[in-house]
Scaffold this motif. Structure first.
Motif, short mmCIF file in Angstrom:
data_model
loop_
_atom_site.label_atom_id
_atom_site.label_comp_id
_atom_site.label_asym_id
_atom_site.label_seq_id
_atom_site.Cartn_x
_atom_site.Cartn_y
_atom_site.Cartn_z
N ARG A 6 -27.83 -27.39 -39.83
CA ARG A 6 -28.22 -26.87 -38.51
C ARG A 6 -27.08 -26.89 -37.51
O ARG A 6 -27.08 -26.15 -36.53
N LEU A 7 -26.11 -27.75 -37.75
CA LEU A 7 -24.94 -27.83 -36.89
C LEU A 7 -23.93 -26.75 -37.26
O LEU A 7 -23.40 -26.04 -36.39
N LEU A 8 -23.67 -26.61 -38.56
CA LEU A 8 -22.63 -25.70 -39.03
C LEU A 8 -23.11 -24.26 -39.21
O LEU A 8 -22.37 -23.32 -38.90
N GLY A 9 -24.34 -24.09 -39.72
CA GLY A 9 -24.85 -22.76 -40.06
C GLY A 9 -24.83 -21.76 -38.93
O GLY A 9 -24.22 -20.68 -39.07
N PRO A 10 -25.45 -22.07 -37.78
CA PRO A 10 -25.49 -21.09 -36.69
C PRO A 10 -24.10 -20.71 -36.16
O PRO A 10 -23.94 -19.66 -35.54
N ILE B 217 -7.16 -30.25 -40.75
CA ILE B 217 -8.00 -31.45 -40.82
C ILE B 217 -8.38 -31.68 -42.28
O ILE B 217 -8.84 -30.75 -42.95
N VAL B 218 -8.17 -32.88 -42.77
CA VAL B 218 -8.51 -33.20 -44.15
C VAL B 218 -9.22 -34.54 -44.18
O VAL B 218 -8.78 -35.50 -43.54
N GLU C 235 -20.58 -34.35 -33.76
CA GLU C 235 -20.57 -32.91 -33.47
C GLU C 235 -19.20 -32.44 -33.00
O GLU C 235 -19.08 -31.57 -32.12
N GLU C 236 -18.15 -33.02 -33.59
CA GLU C 236 -16.78 -32.60 -33.30
C GLU C 236 -16.43 -31.44 -34.25
O GLU C 236 -16.20 -31.66 -35.43
N LEU C 237 -16.41 -30.25 -33.71
CA LEU C 237 -16.15 -29.06 -34.53
C LEU C 237 -14.86 -28.39 -34.07
O LEU C 237 -14.87 -27.25 -33.62
N ASN C 238 -13.77 -29.09 -34.21
CA ASN C 238 -12.49 -28.56 -33.75
C ASN C 238 -11.75 -27.84 -34.88
O ASN C 238 -10.59 -28.12 -35.19
N PHE C 239 -12.47 -26.89 -35.53
CA PHE C 239 -11.87 -26.09 -36.60
C PHE C 239 -12.58 -24.74 -36.63
O PHE C 239 -13.68 -24.57 -36.10
N ASP C 240 -11.92 -23.75 -37.28
CA ASP C 240 -12.47 -22.39 -37.37
C ASP C 240 -13.06 -22.09 -38.74
O ASP C 240 -13.94 -21.25 -38.89
N VAL C 241 -12.51 -22.76 -39.76
CA VAL C 241 -12.96 -22.56 -41.15
C VAL C 241 -13.10 -23.91 -41.82
O VAL C 241 -12.24 -24.79 -41.65
N THR D 163 -14.59 -39.91 -43.58
CA THR D 163 -14.15 -39.90 -42.18
C THR D 163 -14.49 -38.56 -41.51
O THR D 163 -14.80 -38.51 -40.32
N PHE D 164 -14.45 -37.50 -42.30
CA PHE D 164 -14.78 -36.18 -41.77
C PHE D 164 -16.26 -36.11 -41.40
O PHE D 164 -16.62 -35.51 -40.38
#
Length: 229
Positions: A129-133, A94-95, A107-113, A99-100
């Motif tokens: 708060r979305l990404l940190g935890p 994803i790049v 809250e679309e988190l379809n990635f691991d890193v 848009t990202f």
């Protein structure tokens, strides 16, 4: 033990209750005591003698596992448009830029890193708060805040993983899959332990490593000798 499934109870019999195994023996046993039908991860759990509340003892770093993790790591890149092409060539899934951010709004988190440039980090502040935890917030110590995003993507895809001590002073890390076999698992585990040894705080008094255990995702626990001198 009685509450465990029959398969678990069956494989657990291979482990001597009070025996402490060598790393090689433990990894071999782990591959033989996977009760799951899928190709489970082989996990290392290290109890440390550190106090995570102390800044210099709150261990957090990365290590490149020579044989990778066995997982298909999905990497997202948040960077200026002129870096998008090189990131894609390096294997980013994803790049994007603005848009990202719209994906994060949903809250679309379809990635691991997630890899981001230093200049773009302030834009991620509202998503802490979305990404940190979930351990997805880019961090310089993890190599995910980078000027050279293509290199960061390549490293993430090649098996660069982050590990950190939790509140109970335990480090957890998957060193591969059961299908890797003993040799590849051993190479990955040794790379991890070499890295962990290098993180020993100079201020620490007493034992650095208190205990080491290995298990598969759903398998029984195997006690291991401390491989860090």
């Amino acid at each position: 033990m009685e509450r465990r499934g029959k398969k678990y109870q069956e494989v657990a019999k291979k482990i001597e209750k009070n025996k402490v195994y060598s790393l090689a023996e433990g990894l071999k046993l782990a591959t033989e005591t996977n009760p799951a039908k899928f190709d489970a991860s082989v996990e290392v759990h290290v109890k440390l003698g550190v106090d995570p509340r102390q800044a210099d003892q709150n261990i957090r770093t990365t290590v490149v596992l020579p044989n990778g993790t066995g997982k298909n790591v999905k990497v997202a890149v948040f960077a200026p448009e002129d870096m998008h092409e090189s990131a894609k060539k390096a294997g980013a899934d994803i790049v994007g830029d603005e848009t990202f951010l719209k994906q994060l709004d949903k809250e679309e988190l379809n990635f691991d890193v997630l890899v981001a440039t230093p200049a773009y980090m302030p834009k991620l502040g509202k998503y802490a708060r979305l990404l940190g935890p979930r351990g997805l917030m880019p961090n310089p110590k993890a190599g995910t805040v980078a000027v050279d995003v293509a290199k960061a993507v390549e490293e993430a895809k090649a098996g660069k993983v982050e590990y950190r001590v939790d509140k109970q002073a335990i480090v957890h890390l998957s060193v591969g899959k059961v299908s890797f076999g003993e040799e590849k698992l051993s190479e990955n585990a040794k790379a991890f332990f070499d890295s962990l040894a290098a993180q020993k705080p100079s201020s620490l008094k007493g034992a650095y490593v208190k205990s080491v255990n290995i298990s598969t995702s759903q398998g029984p626990n195997i006690k291991i000798e401390n491989p860090i001198a």
